[in-house]
Design a protein around this motif. Structure first.
Motif, PDB file in Angstrom:
ATOM      1  N   ALA A 133       0.836  -1.208   0.000  1.00 36.06           N
ATOM      2  CA  ALA A 133       0.000   0.000   0.000  1.00 36.06           C
ATOM      3  C   ALA A 133       0.868   1.255   0.000  1.00 36.06           C
ATOM      4  N   GLU A 134       1.983   1.218   0.728  1.00 29.56           N
ATOM      5  CA  GLU A 134       2.911   2.356   0.744  1.00 29.56           C
ATOM      6  C   GLU A 134       3.531   2.558  -0.641  1.00 29.56           C
ATOM      7  N   VAL A 135       3.909   1.449  -1.277  1.00 26.27           N
ATOM      8  CA  VAL A 135       4.502   1.530  -2.611  1.00 26.27           C
ATOM      9  C   VAL A 135       3.480   2.079  -3.612  1.00 26.27           C
ATOM     10  N   ILE A 136       2.245   1.624  -3.505  1.00 31.07           N
ATOM     11  CA  ILE A 136       1.188   2.122  -4.391  1.00 31.07           C
ATOM     12  C   ILE A 136       1.043   3.635  -4.251  1.00 31.07           C
ATOM     13  N   GLU A 137       1.090   4.109  -3.027  1.00 28.48           N
ATOM     14  CA  GLU A 137       0.960   5.545  -2.775  1.00 28.48           C
ATOM     15  C   GLU A 137       2.099   6.322  -3.432  1.00 28.48           C
ATOM     16  N   VAL A 138       3.317   5.787  -3.361  1.00 28.78           N
ATOM     17  CA  VAL A 138       4.469   6.450  -3.975  1.00 28.78           C
ATOM     18  C   VAL A 138       4.330   6.467  -5.499  1.00 28.78           C
ATOM     19  N   ILE A 139       3.940   5.335  -6.080  1.00 31.57           N
ATOM     20  CA  ILE A 139       3.788   5.272  -7.537  1.00 31.57           C
ATOM     21  C   ILE A 139       2.713   6.258  -7.997  1.00 31.57           C
ATOM     22  N   GLN A 140       1.623   6.350  -7.252  1.00 31.37           N
ATOM     23  CA  GLN A 140       0.556   7.278  -7.619  1.00 31.37           C
ATOM     24  C   GLN A 140       1.005   8.732  -7.567  1.00 31.37           C
ATOM     25  N   SER A 141       1.758   9.078  -6.539  1.00 31.32           N
ATOM     26  CA  SER A 141       2.154  10.479  -6.372  1.00 31.32           C
ATOM     27  C   SER A 141       3.339  10.859  -7.248  1.00 31.32           C
ATOM     28  N   GLU A 142       4.130   9.862  -7.680  1.00 31.31           N
ATOM     29  CA  GLU A 142       5.328  10.138  -8.474  1.00 31.31           C
ATOM     30  C   GLU A 142       5.301   9.359  -9.788  1.00 31.31           C
ATOM     31  N   TYR A 143       4.107   9.270 -10.380  1.00 35.11           N
ATOM     32  CA  TYR A 143       3.930   8.421 -11.563  1.00 35.11           C
ATOM     33  C   TYR A 143       4.773   8.871 -12.757  1.00 35.11           C
ATOM     34  N   ALA A 144       5.125  10.161 -12.823  1.00 33.48           N
ATOM     35  CA  ALA A 144       5.882  10.664 -13.975  1.00 33.48           C
ATOM     36  C   ALA A 144       7.376  10.350 -13.889  1.00 33.48           C
ATOM     37  N   LYS A 145       7.830   9.912 -12.724  1.00 31.53           N
ATOM     38  CA  LYS A 145       9.253   9.619 -12.551  1.00 31.53           C
ATOM     39  C   LYS A 145       9.562   8.195 -13.001  1.00 31.53           C
ATOM     40  N   PRO A 146      10.817   7.919 -13.399  1.00 32.85           N
ATOM     41  CA  PRO A 146      11.201   6.533 -13.744  1.00 32.85           C
ATOM     42  C   PRO A 146      10.964   5.611 -12.553  1.00 32.85           C
ATOM     43  N   LEU A 147      10.476   4.423 -12.826  1.00 32.60           N
ATOM     44  CA  LEU A 147      10.167   3.461 -11.767  1.00 32.60           C
ATOM     45  C   LEU A 147      11.423   2.654 -11.434  1.00 32.60           C
ATOM     46  N   ARG A 148      11.862   2.742 -10.203  1.00 36.95           N
ATOM     47  CA  ARG A 148      13.054   2.020  -9.765  1.00 36.95           C
ATOM     48  C   ARG A 148      12.641   1.029  -8.666  1.00 36.95           C
ATOM     49  N   ILE A 149      12.489  -0.229  -9.082  1.00 36.31           N
ATOM     50  CA  ILE A 149      12.006  -1.266  -8.170  1.00 36.31           C
ATOM     51  C   ILE A 149      12.917  -1.411  -6.964  1.00 36.31           C
ATOM     52  N   GLU A 150      14.223  -1.331  -7.182  1.00 31.18           N
ATOM     53  CA  GLU A 150      15.162  -1.518  -6.074  1.00 31.18           C
ATOM     54  C   GLU A 150      14.961  -0.449  -4.993  1.00 31.18           C
ATOM     55  N   GLN A 151      14.731   0.793  -5.412  1.00 31.12           N
ATOM     56  CA  GLN A 151      14.510   1.867  -4.443  1.00 31.12           C
ATOM     57  C   GLN A 151      13.206   1.678  -3.686  1.00 31.12           C
ATOM     58  N   LEU A 152      12.162   1.293  -4.414  1.00 35.61           N
ATOM     59  CA  LEU A 152      10.868   1.060  -3.770  1.00 35.61           C
ATOM     60  C   LEU A 152      10.970  -0.093  -2.770  1.00 35.61           C
TER      61      LEU A 152
ATOM     62  N   ALA B 266      13.668  -1.148  -1.185  1.00 31.92           N
ATOM     63  CA  ALA B 266      14.465  -0.726  -0.031  1.00 31.92           C
ATOM     64  C   ALA B 266      13.643   0.157   0.898  1.00 31.92           C
ATOM     65  N   MET B 267      12.772   0.979   0.323  1.00 38.79           N
ATOM     66  CA  MET B 267      11.944   1.885   1.104  1.00 38.79           C
ATOM     67  C   MET B 267      11.065   1.132   2.104  1.00 38.79           C
ATOM     68  N   VAL B 268      10.593  -0.056   1.702  1.00 40.04           N
ATOM     69  CA  VAL B 268       9.701  -0.838   2.572  1.00 40.04           C
ATOM     70  C   VAL B 268      10.395  -2.090   3.120  1.00 40.04           C
ATOM     71  N   ASN B 269      11.711  -2.128   2.991  1.00 39.70           N
ATOM     72  CA  ASN B 269      12.507  -3.230   3.542  1.00 39.70           C
ATOM     73  C   ASN B 269      12.088  -4.587   2.979  1.00 39.70           C
ATOM     74  N   MET B 270      11.935  -4.652   1.668  1.00 44.87           N
ATOM     75  CA  MET B 270      11.612  -5.900   0.979  1.00 44.87           C
ATOM     76  C   MET B 270      12.639  -6.114  -0.127  1.00 44.87           C
ATOM     77  N   SER B 271      12.813  -7.351  -0.547  1.00 45.07           N
ATOM     78  CA  SER B 271      13.652  -7.610  -1.707  1.00 45.07           C
ATOM     79  C   SER B 271      12.862  -7.255  -2.964  1.00 45.07           C
ATOM     80  N   SER B 272      13.555  -7.031  -4.061  1.00 46.41           N
ATOM     81  CA  SER B 272      12.879  -6.677  -5.309  1.00 46.41           C
ATOM     82  C   SER B 272      11.931  -7.789  -5.757  1.00 46.41           C
ATOM     83  N   SER B 273      12.365  -9.038  -5.623  1.00 48.50           N
ATOM     84  CA  SER B 273      11.520 -10.161  -6.043  1.00 48.50           C
ATOM     85  C   SER B 273      10.287 -10.293  -5.156  1.00 48.50           C
ATOM     86  N   SER B 274      10.451 -10.063  -3.836  1.00 45.39           N
ATOM     87  CA  SER B 274       9.315 -10.143  -2.918  1.00 45.39           C
ATOM     88  C   SER B 274       8.327  -9.019  -3.198  1.00 45.39           C
TER      89      SER B 274
END
Length: 311
Positions: free
Chosen positions: A204-223, A225-233
């Motif tokens: 839900a936190e990641v969804i909120e970030v994508i919604q508010s910053e939709y015009a920026k390049p999507l960087r899965i690794e940063q997202l 790390a932000m929620v303390n998950m691996s990229s695959s998880s």
């Protein structure tokens, strides 16, 4: 047992008819009608609609008459007066009324809610505990409508006849409605977002970030790390909840926002493409046409014509 089931079905049908009559009384014309209860809206449509693309916020939708088709990713959900739909988190969807006439219009109530209300219920009532394996469920589901839920929904909508009772009774009825939902078979799909540090809460936190910053390049690794998950998880649980990958989710948000810009007449297709994050106008046009069925210019012309016909 058969007699008991038949009686229950009759009571449910009777309650549905009462709810339909009540909604129809408060919706004299087609459209989405705000009410004196801030989180409650009533909807009426007298004809089959074109698909409407939007971001569905957390809400309960109960159809009292007619039926609707909702598409999430590549999944479709059709529901009518025998079922209800719940979105537990913000999701880009398309919705289309598929059964409605002037004589029997589509009638629906929508009740918005937030995870905080669910959290209070989990904390204060003997609800079923969350799944211990921290698994995630789809953030949108359709379930069979039960009589106790219909009865309390009818009482909530009925408060519009006695506005003085709304401040005291509406919160109680809304609380009971949410309680009925989380006690139902798909309750975990709602509860998961109110559980601290759950995978669902992180998504839900990641969804909120994508919604508010939709015009920026999507960087899965940063997202991740932000929620303390691996990229695959992150990818796995994101898709489990939204029925699409983070990139597909972002694409839908971008295209919906670009369509809104184009419809307002504030920009052209090339400029809208850049504003929502596309580097290539041609790629934007291809993906726009894939989603809406026509390239930008033709789609907006069709959409404006449809709106003029309706109003």
């Amino acid at each position: 047992m058969l007699l008991k089931t038949t009686k229950m079905d009759h009571e449910i049908k009777e309650q549905q008819q009462k709810l339909a009559s009540l909604i129809q009384r408060f919706t004299p014309i087609d459209g989405i009608h705000a009410t004196a209860i801030p989180s409650l809206a009533l909807i009426r449509t007298s004809e089959i609609s074109q698909p409407i693309f939007s971001v569905h916020q957390p809400a309960l939708c109960i159809v009292a008459q007619g039926s609707k088709l909702v598409i999430l990713g590549r999944e479709s959900y059709t529901y009518d007066q025998s079922q209800y739909l719940v979105a537990s988190v913000n999701l880009p969807i398309s919705g289309q009324v598929v059964q409605a006439t002037n004589e029997n219009p589509y009638l629906c109530m929508r009740l918005d809610f937030d995870p905080g209300q669910i959290f209070d219920l989990i904390r204060e009532t003997p609800c079923a505990p969350p799944k211990p394996d921290n698994s995630t469920s789809r953030g949108l589901f359709v379930s069979s409508t039960k009589l106790p839920l219909l009865e309390v929904v009818f009482r909530l909508v009925g408060l519009l006849d006695t506005p003085k009772d709304i401040p005291v009774l509406a919160p109680l009825f809304i609380r009971e409605i949410l309680y009925r939902i989380i006690q139902d078979e798909h309750g975990h799909s709602v509860m998961q977002f109110a559980v601290q540090n759950s995978h669902a809460q992180h998504i839900a936190e990641v969804i909120e970030v994508i919604q508010s910053e939709y015009a920026k390049p999507l960087r899965i690794e940063q997202l991740a790390a932000m929620v303390n998950m691996s990229s695959s998880s992150l990818h796995h649980h994101f898709k489990a909840i939204t029925a699409m990958s983070p990139l597909q989710f972002q694409k839908q948000i971008r295209l919906q926002e670009a369509r809104r810009m184009l419809l307002s007449g504030s920009t052209d297709a090339a400029d809208a493409a850049f504003q929502v994050g596309y580097e290539s106008p041609s790629q934007f046009s291809r993906e726009y046409a894939r989603m809406y069925g026509l390239p930008p210019k033709s789609d907006i012309k069709r959409l404006r014509h449809t709106l003029e016909m309706e109003y």
